[in-house]
Structures are given as C-alpha cells and as structure tokens.
Write a protein that holds these residues in place. Structure first.
Motif, mmCIF file in Angstrom:
data_model
loop_
_atom_site.group_PDB
_atom_site.id
_atom_site.type_symbol
_atom_site.label_atom_id
_atom_site.label_comp_id
_atom_site.label_asym_id
_atom_site.label_seq_id
_atom_site.Cartn_x
_atom_site.Cartn_y
_atom_site.Cartn_z
ATOM 1 N N GLY A 1 0.777 -1.227 0.000
ATOM 2 C CA GLY A 1 0.000 0.000 0.000
ATOM 3 C C GLY A 1 0.810 1.279 0.000
ATOM 4 O O GLY A 1 0.237 2.376 0.008
ATOM 5 N N LEU A 2 2.121 1.212 -0.020
ATOM 6 C CA LEU A 2 2.965 2.400 -0.039
ATOM 7 C C LEU A 2 3.123 2.910 -1.467
ATOM 8 O O LEU A 2 3.144 2.115 -2.423
ATOM 9 C CB LEU A 2 4.338 2.084 0.562
ATOM 10 N N THR A 3 3.212 4.229 -1.588
ATOM 11 C CA THR A 3 3.395 4.819 -2.918
ATOM 12 C C THR A 3 4.849 5.237 -3.096
ATOM 13 O O THR A 3 5.554 5.551 -2.131
ATOM 14 C CB THR A 3 2.500 6.048 -3.105
ATOM 15 N N ALA A 4 5.286 5.252 -4.349
ATOM 16 C CA ALA A 4 6.664 5.651 -4.653
ATOM 17 C C ALA A 4 6.688 6.378 -5.986
ATOM 18 O O ALA A 4 5.801 6.214 -6.834
ATOM 19 C CB ALA A 4 7.572 4.418 -4.701
ATOM 20 N N SER A 5 7.714 7.214 -6.167
ATOM 21 C CA SER A 5 7.895 7.933 -7.419
ATOM 22 C C SER A 5 8.779 7.119 -8.339
ATOM 23 O O SER A 5 9.819 6.576 -7.923
ATOM 24 C CB SER A 5 8.547 9.293 -7.159
ATOM 25 N N THR A 6 8.386 7.030 -9.595
ATOM 26 C CA THR A 6 9.151 6.251 -10.553
ATOM 27 C C THR A 6 9.283 7.013 -11.856
ATOM 28 O O THR A 6 8.508 7.922 -12.156
ATOM 29 C CB THR A 6 8.455 4.902 -10.838
ATOM 30 N N GLY A 7 10.270 6.595 -12.637
ATOM 31 C CA GLY A 7 10.421 7.127 -13.981
ATOM 32 C C GLY A 7 10.996 8.532 -14.017
ATOM 33 O O GLY A 7 11.543 9.039 -13.032
ATOM 34 N N ASN A 8 10.836 9.163 -15.165
ATOM 35 C CA ASN A 8 11.334 10.516 -15.377
ATOM 36 C C ASN A 8 10.274 11.547 -15.017
ATOM 37 O O ASN A 8 9.084 11.246 -14.935
ATOM 38 C CB ASN A 8 11.745 10.692 -16.837
ATOM 39 N N LEU A 9 10.718 12.791 -14.843
ATOM 40 C CA LEU A 9 9.783 13.881 -14.603
ATOM 41 C C LEU A 9 8.948 14.150 -15.845
ATOM 42 O O LEU A 9 9.471 14.142 -16.978
ATOM 43 C CB LEU A 9 10.551 15.151 -14.215
ATOM 44 N N HIS A 10 7.678 14.422 -15.638
ATOM 45 C CA HIS A 10 6.781 14.772 -16.734
ATOM 46 C C HIS A 10 6.444 16.265 -16.636
ATOM 47 O O HIS A 10 5.818 16.702 -15.664
ATOM 48 C CB HIS A 10 5.493 13.948 -16.653
ATOM 49 N N TYR A 11 6.886 17.022 -17.622
ATOM 50 C CA TYR A 11 6.597 18.467 -17.659
ATOM 51 C C TYR A 11 5.323 18.671 -18.480
ATOM 52 O O TYR A 11 5.352 18.652 -19.714
ATOM 53 C CB TYR A 11 7.766 19.232 -18.273
ATOM 54 N N SER A 12 4.233 18.827 -17.789
ATOM 55 C CA SER A 12 2.942 18.881 -18.464
ATOM 56 C C SER A 12 2.715 20.218 -19.153
ATOM 57 O O SER A 12 3.268 21.257 -18.770
ATOM 58 C CB SER A 12 1.814 18.641 -17.459
#
Length: 328
Positions: free
Chosen positions: A306-317
C-alpha cells in the motif's frame, strides 16, 4: 598609460558627460518683470529677489533697465530686450514673465543675446505656493541659468517647489470581482492518460483602459487529479468598446497532480479571449490559453503493502486551458 594621457582622457570624459554651463562673468540687463493678473508690487518684489539671487551666484554683473508703466503688462519683444541690453552695455537681456490664474502661477524666464536677440536660455516653472514661493523659484532660476540645465533638473535641497512635492495624479482603474470556471486539458502527464481537470475560482480584474490585469485563485479536482493555483495576468484589449477581444499572458504558481505524485512551481500561459460588457456593471469573459509548466511530476506506483513511490522521469505537463467567467 602615462599621466598626461590619463589626464587628457579624464578631461574628455568630464566634458562629454558634464552639463554644459553658461559662460560666467557676463553683465546681465535685468528688465522689469511683466505679468498677467499679477499685482505691480509683486512684480517689483520679483525683480529684487531675482537680482539678489543672480548676484549671489558670484558669476554675473547685473544692471537694471528703467521701468515704465507699459512694461508692467506687456512683455518686451526679443528685439526690444536686446536693444535695452545693448544700450546698457550688457551682453544679455533677462526677461521674466509671471502669469497668475486661480491658485497657480507660472514664471517664465527668457535670456536674449544683446547683439543678435537670439534666445540664449528659456524655461518656465509652476508656482503653487503663492508669493511666498517666489524666493525659492528665483533661486532655482538663477541656478538653472548658471548650470545651463533645464529647470526641472536644477532643483537643490532647498529649492524643491510645492508642486513637485505633490503626489502625481493617477487615473482610476475600473475594478471587477467575479467567478470563473476553468478546465485544464493536459498533455504529457504523469498519469499516462489524457484526462480533463475541471476547476473554478475567484478573480479580480483591473481595467486601466489601455491595458487590463487580473489576479485569480483557483481550485480543481476530479478523475484522480487535483489543482491549486494563484495567478497574475496582463492583457491588451484590441477595442475601446463594450465588446473587445484581448490577448496577453498569465503567470501562475500552482500545485498540480495529473495522476502522479504531484508537483508545484511556476506555470506560464499565453492567453487570448473576449470581454463583453466592458462598459457595464456586469461582464462576461471567456478565454483560451496554453499552459506550460516549468516544474515536473513523477509517476506514482503503489506497492503490494500500500505504499506509494515515485518512478520514472519527470513529466513536464502542458496543454490547453478553457475559462469562462462572470464579473460584477
């Protein structure tokens, strides 16, 4: 660089940037001041005040031309002033004119060359403090003549006029408070799929006739996304009528979550729109913009525990913003 060359260069720079002062040691013919709606006693006192300040500079010799009744109201022509100066052996003629209207007076100074009647110096200054301010004004006029500067640039600590101490006049801008609804249509989101983000907020629009500006606060959410922003916008209206198109730009500080772990920072938005009811107490406005975020957002993953984590590259919207609002 030797010492002689350094001195020469320094002297050239001083001559280039220093104001051009008028020649000192001249004999000045001070003609009787003339005026409109000014008492003869004030004109006579003005002459004595100006003479004192010219002599106090230590740069001029002052001779006085005889006064006549006609000269109280009629300003001498350049030829007449030059002829008087020449008859008195002066190099220049000094002519002062006072014009009084309501609570304001204006003092005009003109200096003519005795031989050619050409204008050597000319300027004027407003007087709002009454006769008591004339001493300050004539002190400043004498300093301006000596330095060759315009009167507006020749003020010293003790010669600032009452008018210059007044606050500058400002045109009143129309203020409009309103509500608006908006929708973000983002691309390159951390959530990976295209989803619209609806929202709404408050705005304060300031209309200064030739340009407009607004401040807005917005909240939005839905489809697993969220938004909070505070923005400042500036716009140029194309018409001065009740209906006008406009274009401009918005700078927004925002927190945006487009399905990732969220991010915050500045967002820039060129904008074009229309305003209906610019001359009314109720206004409708609609605009379309394209936001470009200067901050990125990471994608979000959820682990089995149930823990969240940041993955991948930054997305500049970036993407389209549609807004419609009502002001009153």
């Amino acid at each position: 660089m030797n010492k002689t060359l350094r001195v020469s260069v320094l002297g050239a720079l001083v001559c280039l940037f220093a104001p051009t002062a008028r020649a000192a040691g001249l004999t000045m013919a001070l003609l009787p001041p003339t005026g409109d709606n000014v008492a003869p006693a004030i004109l006579q006192a003005s002459r004595e005040l100006f003479k004192d300040h010219l002599l106090r500079t230590g740069a001029y010799n002052v001779v006085e031309a005889p006064a006549t009744q006609e000269q109280t109201n009629v300003e001498p022509t350049p030829a007449q002033a030059a002829a008087v100066a020449q008859s008195l052996g002066a190099a220049e003629a000094v002519v002062v004119r006072l014009t009084h209207l309501g609570n304001t007076a204006r003092v005009r100074l003109t200096v003519y060359a005795a031989g050619s009647a050409q204008i050597v110096y000319w300027d004027s200054i407003a007087v709002t403090g009454g006769p008591d301010e004339l001493d300050t004004v004539f002190q400043r006029l004498a300093h301006a003549m000596l330095t060759g500067k315009p009167i507006r640039e020749s003020a010293e600590i003790d010669t600032v006029s009452d008018k210059e101490m007044q606050n500058l006049g400002r045109r009143q801008a129309n203020k409009v408070f309103g509500l608006h609804l908006l929708t973000f249509l983002p691309f390159n989101t951390a959530g990976g799929s295209f989803k619209a983000l609806p929202g709404g907020g408050l705005f304060w629009l300031y209309d200064a006739r030739s340009w407009m500006a607004d401040v807005s606060l917005d909240l939005g959410g839905g489809n697993g996304q969220s938004l909070f922003s505070a923005a400042i916008g500036g716009y140029y209206p194309l018409l001065r009528e009740d209906f006008t198109p406009y274009f401009g730009g918005v700078v927004r500080w925002a927190y945006m979550d487009f399905g990732g772990n969220g991010g915050s920072g500045l967002s820039f938005q060129p904008t074009a729109g229309i305003l209906l009811g610019r001359l009314s107490s109720v206004q409708l406005r609609a605009d379309v913009g394209y936001f470009i975020n200067s901050f990125g957002e990471y994608s979000k993953t959820v682990s089995p525990d149930g823990l969240t984590a940041s993955t991948g590259n930054l997305h500049y919207s970036h993407g389209v913003v549609l807004t419609v609002g009502l002001g009153f």
